[in-house]
Motif scaffolding. Structure first.
Motif, PDB file in Angstrom:
ATOM      1  N   GLY A  45     -23.672  12.485 -61.310  1.00  0.00           N
ATOM      2  CA  GLY A  45     -24.994  13.061 -61.553  1.00  0.00           C
ATOM      3  C   GLY A  45     -25.917  12.076 -62.259  1.00  0.00           C
ATOM      4  N   LYS A  46     -25.393  11.376 -63.280  1.00  0.00           N
ATOM      5  CA  LYS A  46     -26.219  10.411 -64.014  1.00  0.00           C
ATOM      6  C   LYS A  46     -26.606   9.211 -63.146  1.00  0.00           C
ATOM      7  CE  LYS A  46     -25.138  11.382 -68.782  1.00  0.00           C
ATOM      8  NZ  LYS A  46     -24.536  10.965 -70.040  1.00  0.00           N
ATOM      9  N   LEU A  47     -25.652   8.776 -62.315  1.00  0.00           N
ATOM     10  CA  LEU A  47     -25.931   7.627 -61.439  1.00  0.00           C
ATOM     11  C   LEU A  47     -27.029   7.988 -60.438  1.00  0.00           C
ATOM     12  CD1 LEU A  47     -25.041   4.732 -60.682  1.00  0.00           C
ATOM     13  CD2 LEU A  47     -23.403   5.764 -59.100  1.00  0.00           C
ATOM     14  N   ILE A  48     -26.934   9.174 -59.852  1.00  0.00           N
ATOM     15  CA  ILE A  48     -27.935   9.608 -58.872  1.00  0.00           C
ATOM     16  C   ILE A  48     -29.292   9.792 -59.554  1.00  0.00           C
ATOM     17  CG2 ILE A  48     -28.581  11.556 -57.372  1.00  0.00           C
ATOM     18  CD1 ILE A  48     -25.468  11.766 -56.773  1.00  0.00           C
ATOM     19  N   LYS A  49     -29.281  10.351 -60.747  1.00  0.00           N
ATOM     20  CA  LYS A  49     -30.545  10.524 -61.469  1.00  0.00           C
ATOM     21  C   LYS A  49     -31.178   9.173 -61.805  1.00  0.00           C
ATOM     22  CE  LYS A  49     -32.925  12.793 -65.276  1.00  0.00           C
ATOM     23  NZ  LYS A  49     -33.768  11.614 -65.524  1.00  0.00           N
ATOM     24  N   ALA A  50     -30.357   8.204 -62.241  1.00  0.00           N
ATOM     25  CA  ALA A  50     -30.898   6.877 -62.570  1.00  0.00           C
ATOM     26  C   ALA A  50     -31.546   6.254 -61.335  1.00  0.00           C
ATOM     27  CB  ALA A  50     -29.781   5.972 -63.104  1.00  0.00           C
ATOM     28  N   ALA A  51     -30.910   6.421 -60.175  1.00  0.00           N
ATOM     29  CA  ALA A  51     -31.474   5.860 -58.941  1.00  0.00           C
ATOM     30  C   ALA A  51     -32.791   6.554 -58.586  1.00  0.00           C
ATOM     31  CB  ALA A  51     -30.471   5.980 -57.799  1.00  0.00           C
ATOM     32  N   ASN A  52     -32.829   7.876 -58.726  1.00  0.00           N
ATOM     33  CA  ASN A  52     -34.075   8.618 -58.443  1.00  0.00           C
ATOM     34  C   ASN A  52     -35.195   8.224 -59.402  1.00  0.00           C
ATOM     35  OD1 ASN A  52     -33.930  10.925 -56.238  1.00  0.00           O
ATOM     36  ND2 ASN A  52     -31.895  10.695 -57.138  1.00  0.00           N
ATOM     37  N   ASP A  53     -34.841   8.035 -60.675  1.00  0.00           N
ATOM     38  CA  ASP A  53     -35.849   7.620 -61.657  1.00  0.00           C
ATOM     39  C   ASP A  53     -36.458   6.270 -61.265  1.00  0.00           C
ATOM     40  OD1 ASP A  53     -35.451   9.900 -63.101  1.00  0.00           O
ATOM     41  OD2 ASP A  53     -34.236   8.959 -64.681  1.00  0.00           O
ATOM     42  N   ILE A  54     -35.619   5.356 -60.773  1.00  0.00           N
ATOM     43  CA  ILE A  54     -36.130   4.042 -60.357  1.00  0.00           C
ATOM     44  C   ILE A  54     -37.091   4.206 -59.177  1.00  0.00           C
ATOM     45  CG2 ILE A  54     -35.498   1.800 -59.366  1.00  0.00           C
ATOM     46  CD1 ILE A  54     -32.806   2.062 -60.966  1.00  0.00           C
ATOM     47  N   VAL A  55     -36.715   5.021 -58.211  1.00  0.00           N
ATOM     48  CA  VAL A  55     -37.586   5.238 -57.035  1.00  0.00           C
ATOM     49  C   VAL A  55     -38.955   5.746 -57.485  1.00  0.00           C
ATOM     50  CG1 VAL A  55     -37.934   6.662 -54.968  1.00  0.00           C
ATOM     51  CG2 VAL A  55     -35.684   5.618 -55.414  1.00  0.00           C
ATOM     52  N   LEU A  56     -38.947   6.719 -58.407  1.00  0.00           N
ATOM     53  CA  LEU A  56     -40.222   7.307 -58.839  1.00  0.00           C
ATOM     54  C   LEU A  56     -41.030   6.327 -59.691  1.00  0.00           C
ATOM     55  CD1 LEU A  56     -38.915  10.908 -59.646  1.00  0.00           C
ATOM     56  CD2 LEU A  56     -40.156  10.149 -57.591  1.00  0.00           C
ATOM     57  N   GLU A  57     -40.353   5.666 -60.619  1.00  0.00           N
ATOM     58  CA  GLU A  57     -41.041   4.723 -61.504  1.00  0.00           C
ATOM     59  C   GLU A  57     -41.633   3.546 -60.740  1.00  0.00           C
ATOM     60  OE1 GLU A  57     -38.122   5.123 -65.120  1.00  0.00           O
ATOM     61  OE2 GLU A  57     -38.731   3.006 -64.865  1.00  0.00           O
ATOM     62  N   GLU A  58     -40.824   3.026 -59.808  1.00  0.00           N
ATOM     63  CA  GLU A  58     -41.227   1.814 -59.086  1.00  0.00           C
ATOM     64  C   GLU A  58     -41.965   2.127 -57.790  1.00  0.00           C
ATOM     65  OE1 GLU A  58     -40.791  -1.396 -59.956  1.00  0.00           O
ATOM     66  OE2 GLU A  58     -39.792  -0.944 -61.854  1.00  0.00           O
ATOM     67  N   ARG A  59     -42.134   3.420 -57.469  1.00  0.00           N
ATOM     68  CA  ARG A  59     -42.744   3.845 -56.206  1.00  0.00           C
ATOM     69  C   ARG A  59     -42.144   3.084 -55.025  1.00  0.00           C
ATOM     70  NH1 ARG A  59     -46.641   7.271 -56.660  1.00  0.00           N
ATOM     71  NH2 ARG A  59     -47.609   6.725 -54.674  1.00  0.00           N
ATOM     72  N   VAL A  60     -40.811   3.237 -54.890  1.00  0.00           N
ATOM     73  CA  VAL A  60     -40.053   2.542 -53.833  1.00  0.00           C
ATOM     74  C   VAL A  60     -40.524   3.017 -52.455  1.00  0.00           C
ATOM     75  CG1 VAL A  60     -37.724   2.327 -52.819  1.00  0.00           C
ATOM     76  CG2 VAL A  60     -38.050   2.095 -55.295  1.00  0.00           C
ATOM     77  N   THR A  61     -40.734   2.046 -51.544  1.00  0.00           N
ATOM     78  CA  THR A  61     -41.259   2.357 -50.204  1.00  0.00           C
ATOM     79  C   THR A  61     -40.111   2.637 -49.225  1.00  0.00           C
ATOM     80  OG1 THR A  61     -41.128   0.071 -49.453  1.00  0.00           O
ATOM     81  CG2 THR A  61     -43.170   0.750 -50.599  1.00  0.00           C
ATOM     82  N   TYR A  62     -40.454   3.180 -48.033  1.00  0.00           N
ATOM     83  CA  TYR A  62     -39.436   3.358 -46.987  1.00  0.00           C
ATOM     84  C   TYR A  62     -38.842   2.024 -46.559  1.00  0.00           C
ATOM     85  CZ  TYR A  62     -38.972   8.294 -46.062  1.00  0.00           C
ATOM     86  OH  TYR A  62     -38.631   9.617 -46.168  1.00  0.00           O
ATOM     87  N   ASP A  63     -39.648   0.951 -46.488  1.00  0.00           N
ATOM     88  CA  ASP A  63     -39.080  -0.357 -46.129  1.00  0.00           C
ATOM     89  C   ASP A  63     -38.007  -0.768 -47.145  1.00  0.00           C
ATOM     90  OD1 ASP A  63     -40.558  -0.635 -43.862  1.00  0.00           O
ATOM     91  OD2 ASP A  63     -41.929  -2.171 -44.653  1.00  0.00           O
TER      92      ASP A  63
END
Ligand code: MBD
Ligand code: FE
Length: 278
Positions: free
Chosen positions: A39-57
Motif C-alpha cells: 500500500g505504501k509503495l503504491i501510494k508513493a508512486a501515485n504521489d510522484i505521478v501527481l506531484e510531477e504531473r507524469v505524462t502518458y509518454d
C-alpha cells in the motif's frame, strides 16, 4: 573469445541463482505486512505521478522499461543496486561488532573450503596485483573465534564474476577459508578492479537515460561466520578509488575501507572482523 559477456546472460544467471537459493525456502510475509508495504509503495508512486504531473509518454516508457528489466533477468541487479543498502542498514543497525554491507547478486554458497593459510582458486594466468589478505575474527568481547569461516568472492581484473560471465572456471576467485584456533586467517588472492554493472541491459538503459554512471569501486565480498554469532555479510574497499564516494550501489562505509601496504610482489591488507553473539 567465442562468447561475449552480456547483461541478459549475467542477468538470467543471477535470476536463476536467486530462484534456487535458500532465501526462498519457507519465506512468508504476513497479510498485514503485505497490505501495509504494498500500500505504501503504491501510494508513493501515485504521489510522484501527481506531484510531477507524469505524462502518458512517461508512463508508457516506465511500463516498457519494467518489462525489459524482467526480460533481461535484471530484477536481482536492480534491487541489489538501488534498494538492498537500506534493507542491510535496517537488518544490522543493532550490531556492536563489524559494519557490514550488501550481498549483491553474485554470491554462490558452498564454495570450495580450505584451511587457512591458503590461496583462492584462480587461473594460471590470472591478471592483477597479488593481494595477501589477513586478520583475526573475534567476538564483541574480544575473544578469538577459533575456526571461524571466511567466504570470499570477487570480480577478476576485467570486472567479471565466475558463474556470471562466460569462459571462467566455476570457482574462480571464490573460496571458503577456515581460520586457525586463534581466529587468524591468511588468504592469497588478486586485487579486484573497479566494477561497472552491465551497461547493455535495462539497468544500463536507465543509467544512460538519466545521465548517471554505472560504477562500483573495486571491492571484495565476504561472509564471515562462527557458531553462536550473527553471520556478517560485508564488502571491503580500497583507499583512493574514485568511486568510493559515489558507488552506484551506495554500499561503501568508511569502516570498510582497507589500508593496503605494498609488499614485494603486490599488496598486503590486515583487517580484523568482530562478530556479534546471537
Ligand atoms: C556487484 O558486483 C555488486 O557487488 C553489486 C552490489 C551490484 C552489482 C554488481
Ligand atoms: Fe560485487
Amino acid at each position: 573469445m567465442t562468447t561475449e559477456a552480456s547483461a541478459a546472460a549475467s542477468g538470467s544467471a543471477a535470476t536463476d541463482s536467486f530462484r534456487s537459493s535458500k532465501k526462498l525456502a519457507a519465506l512468508e510475509v504476513p497479510q498485514e505486512r503485505v497490505s501495509s508495504l504494498a500500500g505504501k509503495l503504491i501510494k508513493a508512486a501515485n504521489d510522484i505521478v501527481l506531484e510531477e504531473r507524469v505524462t502518458y509518454d512517461e508512463f508508457n516508457a516506465l511500463k516498457a522499461w519494467l518489462i525489459k528489466v524482467g526480460d533481461d533477468g535484471e530484477w536481482p541487479l536492480f534491487l541489489d543496486v538501488w534498494l538492498e543498502h537500506s534493507v542491510e542498514d535496517v537488518a544490522t543497525d543493532h550490531r556492536e561488532g563489524n559494519k557490514g554491507s550488501i550481498e549483491g547478486p553474485y554470491y554462490i554458497p558452498d564454495s570450495p573450503e580450505q584451511k587457512s593459510p591458503a590461496a583462492i582458486e584462480m587461473r594460471e594466468d590470472e591478471q592483477g596485483t597479488p593481494l595477501l589478505f589477513q586478520g583475526q575474527v573475534r567476538s564483541t568481547d574480544g575473544s578469538p573465534l577459533s575456526n571461524a569461516k571466511i567466504e570470499l568472492w570477487h570480480a577478476d581484473e576485467e570486472g567479471f564474476y565466475s558463474q556470471f560471465a562466460p569462459n571462467i572456471p566455476d570457482w574462480n576467485l571464490r573460496g571458503s577459508f577456515i581460520a586457525d584456533e586463534e581466529g587468524n586467517f591468511q588468504i592469497s588472492t588478486m586485487q579486484p578492479a573497479p566494477y561497472q554493472i552491465p551497461t547493455d541491459g535495462a539497468c544500463g538503459q536507465l543509467i544512460a537515460a538519466a545521465g548517471w554512471h554505472a560504477w562500483r569501486p573495486a571491492h571484495l565480498h565476504l561472509k564471515v561466520s562462527a557458531p553462536s554469532h550473527e553471520l556478517l555479510t560485508a564488502q571491503l574497499y580500497f583507499p583512493g578509488d574514485p568511486h568510493n564516494d559515489d558507488d552506484i550501489a551506495s554500499a561503501v562505509k568508511p569502516e570498510l575501507i582497507l589500508d593496503p601496504k605494498p609488499v614485494e610482489d603486490g599488496v598486503q591488507v590486515d583487517y580484523d572482523f568482530v562478530l556479534d553473539p546471537t
